[in-house]
Design an enzyme around this catalytic site. Sequence first.
Site, PDB file in Angstrom:
ATOM      1  N   ASP A 287      11.383  -3.710   8.319  1.00 45.05           N
ATOM      2  CA  ASP A 287      11.286  -2.312   8.734  1.00 45.05           C
ATOM      3  C   ASP A 287      11.256  -2.244  10.254  1.00 45.05           C
ATOM      4  O   ASP A 287      11.184  -3.265  10.946  1.00 45.05           O
ATOM      5  CB  ASP A 287      10.009  -1.682   8.175  1.00 45.05           C
ATOM      6  CG  ASP A 287      10.083  -1.461   6.669  1.00 45.05           C
ATOM      7  OD1 ASP A 287      11.200  -1.419   6.135  1.00 45.05           O
ATOM      8  OD2 ASP A 287       9.021  -1.340   6.041  1.00 45.05           O
TER       9      ASP A 287
ATOM     10  N   MET B  89       1.805   9.184   7.960  1.00 41.79           N
ATOM     11  CA  MET B  89       3.114   9.858   8.008  1.00 41.79           C
ATOM     12  C   MET B  89       2.960  11.372   8.006  1.00 41.79           C
ATOM     13  O   MET B  89       3.663  12.096   7.299  1.00 41.79           O
ATOM     14  CB  MET B  89       3.996   9.400   6.828  1.00 41.79           C
ATOM     15  CG  MET B  89       4.217   7.898   6.789  1.00 41.79           C
ATOM     16  SD  MET B  89       5.028   7.323   5.270  1.00 41.79           S
ATOM     17  CE  MET B  89       3.728   7.594   4.058  1.00 41.79           C
TER      18      MET B  89
ATOM     19  N   GLY C 182      -0.783   2.862  16.785  1.00 46.62           N
ATOM     20  CA  GLY C 182      -1.954   1.999  16.665  1.00 46.62           C
ATOM     21  C   GLY C 182      -1.604   0.523  16.718  1.00 46.62           C
ATOM     22  O   GLY C 182      -0.534   0.097  16.289  1.00 46.62           O
TER      23      GLY C 182
ATOM     24  N   PRO D 179     -20.508 -47.148 -16.965  1.00 46.01           N
ATOM     25  CA  PRO D 179     -21.628 -47.098 -17.915  1.00 46.01           C
ATOM     26  C   PRO D 179     -22.270 -45.727 -17.991  1.00 46.01           C
ATOM     27  O   PRO D 179     -22.791 -45.320 -19.039  1.00 46.01           O
ATOM     28  CB  PRO D 179     -22.614 -48.145 -17.358  1.00 46.01           C
ATOM     29  CG  PRO D 179     -21.830 -48.967 -16.398  1.00 46.01           C
ATOM     30  CD  PRO D 179     -20.747 -48.081 -15.866  1.00 46.01           C
TER      31      PRO D 179
ATOM     32  N   GLY E 226       5.508  -2.906   7.403  1.00 47.21           N
ATOM     33  CA  GLY E 226       4.337  -2.530   8.171  1.00 47.21           C
ATOM     34  C   GLY E 226       3.170  -2.222   7.240  1.00 47.21           C
ATOM     35  O   GLY E 226       3.354  -1.779   6.110  1.00 47.21           O
ATOM     36  N   GLY E 227       1.954  -2.467   7.715  1.00 45.31           N
ATOM     37  CA  GLY E 227       0.770  -2.159   6.909  1.00 45.31           C
ATOM     38  C   GLY E 227       0.676  -3.043   5.692  1.00 45.31           C
ATOM     39  O   GLY E 227       0.850  -4.259   5.753  1.00 45.31           O
ATOM     40  N   ASP E 228       0.405  -2.436   4.544  1.00 43.76           N
ATOM     41  CA  ASP E 228       0.299  -3.143   3.274  1.00 43.76           C
ATOM     42  C   ASP E 228       1.427  -2.663   2.362  1.00 43.76           C
ATOM     43  O   ASP E 228       1.705  -1.455   2.299  1.00 43.76           O
ATOM     44  CB  ASP E 228      -1.055  -2.853   2.616  1.00 43.76           C
ATOM     45  CG  ASP E 228      -1.218  -3.592   1.304  1.00 43.76           C
ATOM     46  OD1 ASP E 228      -1.772  -4.700   1.319  1.00 43.76           O
ATOM     47  OD2 ASP E 228      -0.775  -3.072   0.254  1.00 43.76           O
TER      48      ASP E 228
ATOM     49  N   PRO F 211      -0.526  -3.305  11.089  1.00 43.73           N
ATOM     50  CA  PRO F 211      -0.146  -2.083  11.813  1.00 43.73           C
ATOM     51  C   PRO F 211       0.794  -2.288  12.987  1.00 43.73           C
ATOM     52  O   PRO F 211       1.358  -1.311  13.479  1.00 43.73           O
ATOM     53  CB  PRO F 211      -1.495  -1.545  12.295  1.00 43.73           C
ATOM     54  CG  PRO F 211      -2.344  -2.763  12.440  1.00 43.73           C
ATOM     55  CD  PRO F 211      -1.929  -3.672  11.318  1.00 43.73           C
TER      56      PRO F 211
ATOM     57  N   VAL G 249     -17.867 -40.379  -5.596  1.00 45.44           N
ATOM     58  CA  VAL G 249     -16.557 -40.777  -5.085  1.00 45.44           C
ATOM     59  C   VAL G 249     -15.554 -40.853  -6.226  1.00 45.44           C
ATOM     60  O   VAL G 249     -14.420 -40.357  -6.121  1.00 45.44           O
ATOM     61  CB  VAL G 249     -16.644 -42.130  -4.347  1.00 45.44           C
ATOM     62  CG1 VAL G 249     -15.246 -42.613  -3.963  1.00 45.44           C
ATOM     63  CG2 VAL G 249     -17.519 -42.010  -3.112  1.00 45.44           C
TER      64      VAL G 249
ATOM     65  N   LYS H 143      13.340   2.733   8.334  1.00 46.26           N
ATOM     66  CA  LYS H 143      13.520   4.181   8.284  1.00 46.26           C
ATOM     67  C   LYS H 143      12.773   4.814   9.453  1.00 46.26           C
ATOM     68  O   LYS H 143      11.769   4.295   9.928  1.00 46.26           O
ATOM     69  CB  LYS H 143      12.978   4.756   6.974  1.00 46.26           C
ATOM     70  CG  LYS H 143      13.549   4.107   5.708  1.00 46.26           C
ATOM     71  CD  LYS H 143      12.884   4.702   4.480  1.00 46.26           C
ATOM     72  CE  LYS H 143      13.409   4.088   3.188  1.00 46.26           C
ATOM     73  NZ  LYS H 143      13.009   2.661   3.057  1.00 46.26           N
TER      74      LYS H 143
END
Length: 399
Positions: free
Chosen positions: A195, A327, A356, A42, A248-250, A172, A22, A217
Site C-alpha cells: 500500500d 479514514m 501519525g 534406572p 499499513g496498521g493491522d 502506522p 541433560v 489507494k
Amino acid sequence: MTTLLGVDLAGRRVVVAGGGPVAARRAQAMRLAGADVLVVAPQLCEELAELVEDRVVRWRCGEVQAVDLDAAWLVHTATGDHAVDAQVARWALDRRTFCVHAGDVTRGTARSPSTTRVGEVLVGVVSTGAPDPGRSRAVRDQLAATLRSGGADLRRRRAGGTGRVVLVGGGPGDVDLLTLRGRRALAEADVVVTDRLGPTDVLAELGPDVEIVHVGKSPGNHPVPQHEIGQILVERAQRGQTVVRLKGGDPFVFGRGGEEVLACREAGVPVEVVPGVSSALSVPALAGIPLTHRGVTTSFHVLSGHDGLTAAARQALHDGSTLVVLMGVAMLAALVEDALRAGVDPALPVAVVESGATARQRVTRARLDGVVRRAAEVGVRAPAVIVLGRVAAEGLLDG
C-alpha cells in the site's frame, strides 16, 4: 575436523543414555526432530518422567547395555558417570553409530550444536576446537537476533518450493513499529505487494531483485481494485513465490485483510497473517492521547469514517467512551453534525492526529462544535486519526 551436517532423524531411533535434566533436554530436542527416542536409565527426573508418561519418548528401566544401541542412528550419553559415558561411546563406535558424549565431547563422534530456528532456516553453531558451549550460545543468539530482525536475505534460491502469501501488518508508518515477524517475512519475500501507507521506507532495505507491486489507494483513487489485488497475490503464489502483502496498521482492522485471506484460501494458496500495530491504538498513543484513562474512561470504540456515525458510535459517546475514527477526514463535518444532532456535548474534546508515526505528525485539538472550522483553518489532510472523548483534552497527562 568438526562439520555441521543436517541429519533427518524423523522416524529413526535415537538412544539417550541417562535420566537427568541433560538427558531430558536431549530427548526433547530429538523428539521435536521427529526421532523415535529410547531413554535408558534406572530412574528418571521429573521432566523425563512426564515425557514418558505422555508417550513422547520410550523408556527402558535399567543400566544401559550394548544391545540398547542396536539399530540406533544416533546416541546421546548423559548418565553423569564418566566411565559409563565412555563405554557407551565405545559401543557406538563399534557399531559405526554417531555418538554425542555429554561429559567429554572430544571422546564422541558428534557434537550437539547450539541451534535456533527462524522460519524454515535452522541455524546451528558448534566449536571446532576445544568445546566452548558458552561461546556457541552467544554466537547463536547474535545470529538469531539478526535473522529475526530481517537483517539477512532469507529468500529461497531453488525453484520448486510451494508458494505462499503472508499478510503483514506494517504498523502506522515508522519502520521501527514493524514487528520482528513482519520484518522476517519481508526478508523471505520474492514479491511485496504494498500500500502507499505504512512503513514503505523498509522497501529500500530489500534486495534489488525483490519485485515490488504498488497497489495503494488514496481518497477517491483506487487504481487497483480489491479483487485484482487478490488475483495478484494468488497468481504470484501459484508460481511458487513467497508473496508478502504489506499493509499499513493491522490487516484485520479496516485493512480488508479478511477478503485477501479468503481469496487465497479459495484458490488453495497457503496464507499466513502477521498482526500489526494498528493506527487506531498507536497513533493516539504517539500523540500522548490514552484511549482509556483511570477516572476518565474505561472503554473505546473504533469506527470507519466511511460508515458515518453508527448507532453504536453514538451510544459510545453518550456512555463516555472514547471514539476513534479512521479514514474520517473527508467525513468530519458530517460526523460532527450527526453527533451534535444526537445530543452529544458540544464541548466534547476532539483531537485530529495527522500522519501519525512519521516526521510530519501533527495534532489539532478543538471542541466538537469547533473542530470542523479549526481543521479547515490549519488544513487538516488525510491520513489522520480522529479521537473524540475526554481523553483528547489537552493537558490530560500533565502533572
